[in-house]
Scaffold this motif. Structure first.
Motif, PDB file in Angstrom:
ATOM      1  N   HIS A  11      13.653 -34.897  93.411  1.00 43.17           N
ATOM      2  CA  HIS A  11      13.826 -36.018  94.334  1.00 43.17           C
ATOM      3  C   HIS A  11      13.969 -37.263  93.480  1.00 43.17           C
ATOM      4  O   HIS A  11      13.040 -37.666  92.774  1.00 43.17           O
ATOM      5  CB  HIS A  11      12.647 -36.182  95.288  1.00 43.17           C
ATOM      6  N   ALA A  12      15.173 -37.841  93.498  1.00 44.29           N
ATOM      7  CA  ALA A  12      15.478 -39.012  92.687  1.00 44.29           C
ATOM      8  C   ALA A  12      15.536 -40.243  93.590  1.00 44.29           C
ATOM      9  O   ALA A  12      16.258 -40.252  94.587  1.00 44.29           O
ATOM     10  CB  ALA A  12      16.810 -38.819  91.964  1.00 44.29           C
ATOM     11  N   ASP A  13      14.772 -41.270  93.244  1.00 46.61           N
ATOM     12  CA  ASP A  13      14.614 -42.439  94.106  1.00 46.61           C
ATOM     13  C   ASP A  13      14.676 -43.702  93.266  1.00 46.61           C
ATOM     14  O   ASP A  13      13.819 -43.946  92.414  1.00 46.61           O
ATOM     15  CB  ASP A  13      13.275 -42.342  94.841  1.00 46.61           C
ATOM     16  N   LEU A  14      15.706 -44.525  93.495  1.00 50.16           N
ATOM     17  CA  LEU A  14      15.838 -45.780  92.768  1.00 50.16           C
ATOM     18  C   LEU A  14      14.702 -46.720  93.138  1.00 50.16           C
ATOM     19  O   LEU A  14      14.336 -46.840  94.299  1.00 50.16           O
ATOM     20  CB  LEU A  14      17.196 -46.426  93.082  1.00 50.16           C
ATOM     21  N   ASP A  15      14.164 -47.411  92.146  1.00 51.02           N
ATOM     22  CA  ASP A  15      12.984 -48.253  92.346  1.00 51.02           C
ATOM     23  C   ASP A  15      13.378 -49.634  92.861  1.00 51.02           C
ATOM     24  O   ASP A  15      14.178 -50.330  92.226  1.00 51.02           O
ATOM     25  CB  ASP A  15      12.219 -48.415  91.029  1.00 51.02           C
ATOM     26  N   ILE A 102      20.740 -44.622 100.876  1.00 53.08           N
ATOM     27  CA  ILE A 102      21.631 -45.256  99.905  1.00 53.08           C
ATOM     28  C   ILE A 102      21.067 -45.185  98.493  1.00 53.08           C
ATOM     29  O   ILE A 102      21.801 -45.271  97.516  1.00 53.08           O
ATOM     30  CB  ILE A 102      21.891 -46.731 100.299  1.00 53.08           C
ATOM     31  N   ASP A 103      19.737 -44.980  98.370  1.00 56.01           N
ATOM     32  CA  ASP A 103      19.116 -45.043  97.041  1.00 56.01           C
ATOM     33  C   ASP A 103      18.273 -43.825  96.688  1.00 56.01           C
ATOM     34  O   ASP A 103      17.487 -43.881  95.742  1.00 56.01           O
ATOM     35  CB  ASP A 103      18.265 -46.310  96.915  1.00 56.01           C
ATOM     36  N   GLU A 104      18.422 -42.711  97.417  1.00 56.82           N
ATOM     37  CA  GLU A 104      17.638 -41.533  97.055  1.00 56.82           C
ATOM     38  C   GLU A 104      18.354 -40.258  97.483  1.00 56.82           C
ATOM     39  O   GLU A 104      19.162 -40.256  98.416  1.00 56.82           O
ATOM     40  CB  GLU A 104      16.235 -41.589  97.677  1.00 56.82           C
ATOM     41  N   ALA A 105      18.029 -39.175  96.782  1.00 56.32           N
ATOM     42  CA  ALA A 105      18.670 -37.893  97.068  1.00 56.32           C
ATOM     43  C   ALA A 105      17.810 -36.759  96.530  1.00 56.32           C
ATOM     44  O   ALA A 105      16.982 -36.947  95.627  1.00 56.32           O
ATOM     45  CB  ALA A 105      20.056 -37.834  96.431  1.00 56.32           C
ATOM     46  N   LEU A 136      19.760 -49.244  85.966  1.00 53.92           N
ATOM     47  CA  LEU A 136      18.716 -49.315  86.983  1.00 53.92           C
ATOM     48  C   LEU A 136      17.590 -48.317  86.690  1.00 53.92           C
ATOM     49  O   LEU A 136      17.848 -47.228  86.178  1.00 53.92           O
ATOM     50  CB  LEU A 136      19.302 -49.017  88.369  1.00 53.92           C
ATOM     51  N   PRO A 137      16.355 -48.669  87.058  1.00 48.14           N
ATOM     52  CA  PRO A 137      15.242 -47.720  86.924  1.00 48.14           C
ATOM     53  C   PRO A 137      15.244 -46.739  88.091  1.00 48.14           C
ATOM     54  O   PRO A 137      15.572 -47.099  89.225  1.00 48.14           O
ATOM     55  CB  PRO A 137      14.012 -48.625  86.974  1.00 48.14           C
ATOM     56  N   ILE A 138      14.858 -45.509  87.816  1.00 52.13           N
ATOM     57  CA  ILE A 138      14.820 -44.494  88.861  1.00 52.13           C
ATOM     58  C   ILE A 138      13.633 -43.571  88.614  1.00 52.13           C
ATOM     59  O   ILE A 138      13.341 -43.214  87.471  1.00 52.13           O
ATOM     60  CB  ILE A 138      16.139 -43.695  88.911  1.00 52.13           C
ATOM     61  N   SER A 139      12.931 -43.232  89.677  1.00 51.56           N
ATOM     62  CA  SER A 139      11.794 -42.322  89.585  1.00 51.56           C
ATOM     63  C   SER A 139      12.202 -40.952  90.106  1.00 51.56           C
ATOM     64  O   SER A 139      12.948 -40.854  91.082  1.00 51.56           O
ATOM     65  CB  SER A 139      10.607 -42.856  90.392  1.00 51.56           C
ATOM     66  N   VAL A 140      11.704 -39.910  89.453  1.00 52.29           N
ATOM     67  CA  VAL A 140      12.094 -38.544  89.809  1.00 52.29           C
ATOM     68  C   VAL A 140      10.855 -37.668  89.927  1.00 52.29           C
ATOM     69  O   VAL A 140       9.988 -37.679  89.043  1.00 52.29           O
ATOM     70  CB  VAL A 140      13.057 -37.943  88.762  1.00 52.29           C
ATOM     71  N   GLY A 141      10.789 -36.925  91.024  1.00 46.57           N
ATOM     72  CA  GLY A 141       9.767 -35.908  91.190  1.00 46.57           C
ATOM     73  C   GLY A 141      10.393 -34.537  91.081  1.00 46.57           C
ATOM     74  O   GLY A 141      11.499 -34.316  91.585  1.00 46.57           O
ATOM     75  N   VAL A 142       9.742 -33.612  90.408  1.00 49.60           N
ATOM     76  CA  VAL A 142      10.240 -32.245  90.219  1.00 49.60           C
ATOM     77  C   VAL A 142       9.212 -31.295  90.811  1.00 49.60           C
ATOM     78  O   VAL A 142       8.042 -31.310  90.414  1.00 49.60           O
ATOM     79  CB  VAL A 142      10.453 -31.921  88.728  1.00 49.60           C
ATOM     80  N   SER A 156       4.934 -41.173  91.042  1.00 52.67           N
ATOM     81  CA  SER A 156       5.351 -41.524  89.683  1.00 52.67           C
ATOM     82  C   SER A 156       5.852 -42.957  89.552  1.00 52.67           C
ATOM     83  O   SER A 156       6.014 -43.452  88.431  1.00 52.67           O
ATOM     84  CB  SER A 156       6.451 -40.578  89.208  1.00 52.67           C
ATOM     85  N   LYS A 157       6.120 -43.636  90.679  1.00 53.55           N
ATOM     86  CA  LYS A 157       6.676 -44.992  90.609  1.00 53.55           C
ATOM     87  C   LYS A 157       5.691 -45.974  89.992  1.00 53.55           C
ATOM     88  O   LYS A 157       4.469 -45.805  90.126  1.00 53.55           O
ATOM     89  CB  LYS A 157       7.054 -45.462  92.029  1.00 53.55           C
ATOM     90  N   PRO A 158       6.260 -47.016  89.345  1.00 58.39           N
ATOM     91  CA  PRO A 158       7.690 -47.294  89.157  1.00 58.39           C
ATOM     92  C   PRO A 158       8.246 -46.666  87.886  1.00 58.39           C
ATOM     93  O   PRO A 158       7.538 -46.520  86.897  1.00 58.39           O
ATOM     94  CB  PRO A 158       7.717 -48.819  89.042  1.00 58.39           C
TER      95      PRO A 158
END
Length: 413
Positions: A11-15, A102-105, A136-142, A156-158
């Protein structure tokens, strides 16, 4: 262990997406508290969030919490461009991408293990590319499931990365507060707290029937399943949206009916353009209003036949706005939104088959409107969304919030 039992979903989410774009593009804003939007906060940088500023908060409250904040207007063309660039990196990483805003997938990368490496290594490379190529910074959960991956990215943010291995899922999840659960808002959290449930471990120890008495049968089933690590949903690609919408947060202060109509027209332009870009048409238009006292109301109407024509949706939207005029004059309006649902696939040849029930519209007028819509779409595609604006919007400033999903770029199924 099968592939479905390994941690292969990202799960990738722009901060603080909007605020991060502003800080990227203006070095003077870096490291400083930034608020996007005036009347209502559309986004806040982490420096502003440290003072308690949050999205959807009133501008006056945000100013009281963080008087040093720098308020900047929204630049949606810049946000769309950044989103497209990031989603190109997503799709270059794996074909299995499910955009959810618009900012996560979500990304499924389990099948890439032999070719590229372990999911965590892929996540590291993804974060590096977004930082280097888009700035841009992006946080990712696996994690093994979509729900766990989303929670992991939030924790995990930011600008972080968190891997939840299958054997460590309960250890990670159960100490977290129930507010971390997907679908638990303030009202549900209050009900759970009142029943002595404060952590996800507390929730997992309850039976589904007990939760049903607290939050209702459907919500109880949902929360019980997630708390016990059951989430079988796969990453879905090619999913089509059920509605397309946009909204404008306009802050406090009385607006004339003509000003609200101008804002409505700008929103209809945006929504109908996205419909045509996706080769889709719709039948139902819904108007959403928020008042000064934070209450909300919706009004909707359904047309006899599906359409993607700007003029049709504008006429229908104006009718809905007129019916809500007494409420607006009584309570004031701080947000106006429009959405189109009942979507169907369409094609270029079908665009001429638009509803002819509207007063003063004949077949020739319909064809002329279709050509006009197409010409305006081409201009905006070539020169940007602000290349052509309605005369009523010249000199006006409104924070038009983007729809919930990113523009997919080239037409896709």
């Amino acid at each position: 262990m099968t592939e479905s039992e390994t941690a292969s979903i990202l799960h990738a989410d722009l901060d603080s997406f909007f605020a991060s774009v502003e800080q990227r593009d203006d070095p003077r804003l870096r490291g400083r508290p930034v608020i996007v939007g005036g009347g209502v906060v559309l986004a806040a940088s982490y420096e502003a969030k440290a003072f308690g500023v949050r999205s959807a908060m009133g501008g006056r409250q945000a100013a009281r919490l963080c008087p040093e904040a720098i308020v900047v207007p929204a630049r949606f063309d810049a946000y769309v461009a950044a989103s497209r660039a990031v989603f190109e990196i997503f799709r270059d990483t794996t074909p299995l991408v499910e955009g959810i805003s618009i900012d996560e997938a979500f990304l499924e990368v389990g099948g890439l293990r032999r070719l590229v490496g372990e999911p965590v290594d892929i996540a590291v490379a993804l974060r590096r590319r977004v930082r280097e190529e888009v700035g841009l910074p992006i946080s990712v959960g696996v994690a093994r499931t979509k729900y766990l991956a989303k929670v992991a990215s939030a924790v995990s943010k930011p600008d972080g990365l968190l891997h939840v291995p299958p054997h460590g899922e309960e250890h990670f999840l159960h100490p977290l507060p129930v507010e971390r659960l997907w679908g638990v808002g303030a009202v549900t959290a209050a009900k759970l707290h009142a029943d002595g449930i404060r952590t996800l471990g507390d929730l997992a120890r309850r039976e589904e029937s007990e939760l049903a008495h607290v939050v209702g049968k459907a919500a109880g089933r949902h929360l019980h399943a997630l708390a016990r690590l059951r989430d079988p949903r796969p990453v879905e690609t090619g999913r089509r949206r059920r509605s397309v919408g946009a909204q404008s947060a306009i802050g406090r202060g009385r607006r004339t009916h003509e000003e609200l109509e101008a804002l409505l027209a700008a929103l209809v332009d945006r929504v109908s353009r996205r419909l045509r870009g996706g080769e889709r048409a719709g039948r139902t238009v819904t108007l959403r209003l928020r008042f000064d006292d934070y209450t909300r109301v919706t009004r909707a109407t359904t047309l006899p036949r599906a359409t993607a024509a700007t003029a049709d949706w504008l006429q229908a939207g104006r009718g809905l706005l007129h019916t809500a005029r007494p409420l607006i004059e009584e309570r004031g309006c701080t947000l106006i939104g429009i959405s189109v649902s009942g979507l169907v696939e369409t094609g270029r040849d079908e665009q001429l088959e638009l509803p002819l029930h509207l007063e003063g519209v004949d077949g020739r007028g319909t064809r002329e409107r279709a050509r006009l819509d197409g010409a305006l779409d081409d201009l905006r595609e070539r020169y940007g969304g602000s290349a052509v604006v309605r005369a009523a919007m010249i000199g006006r400033h409104a924070g038009v919030e983007m729809p919930t999903l990113p523009d997919p770029g080239p037409r896709s199924r």
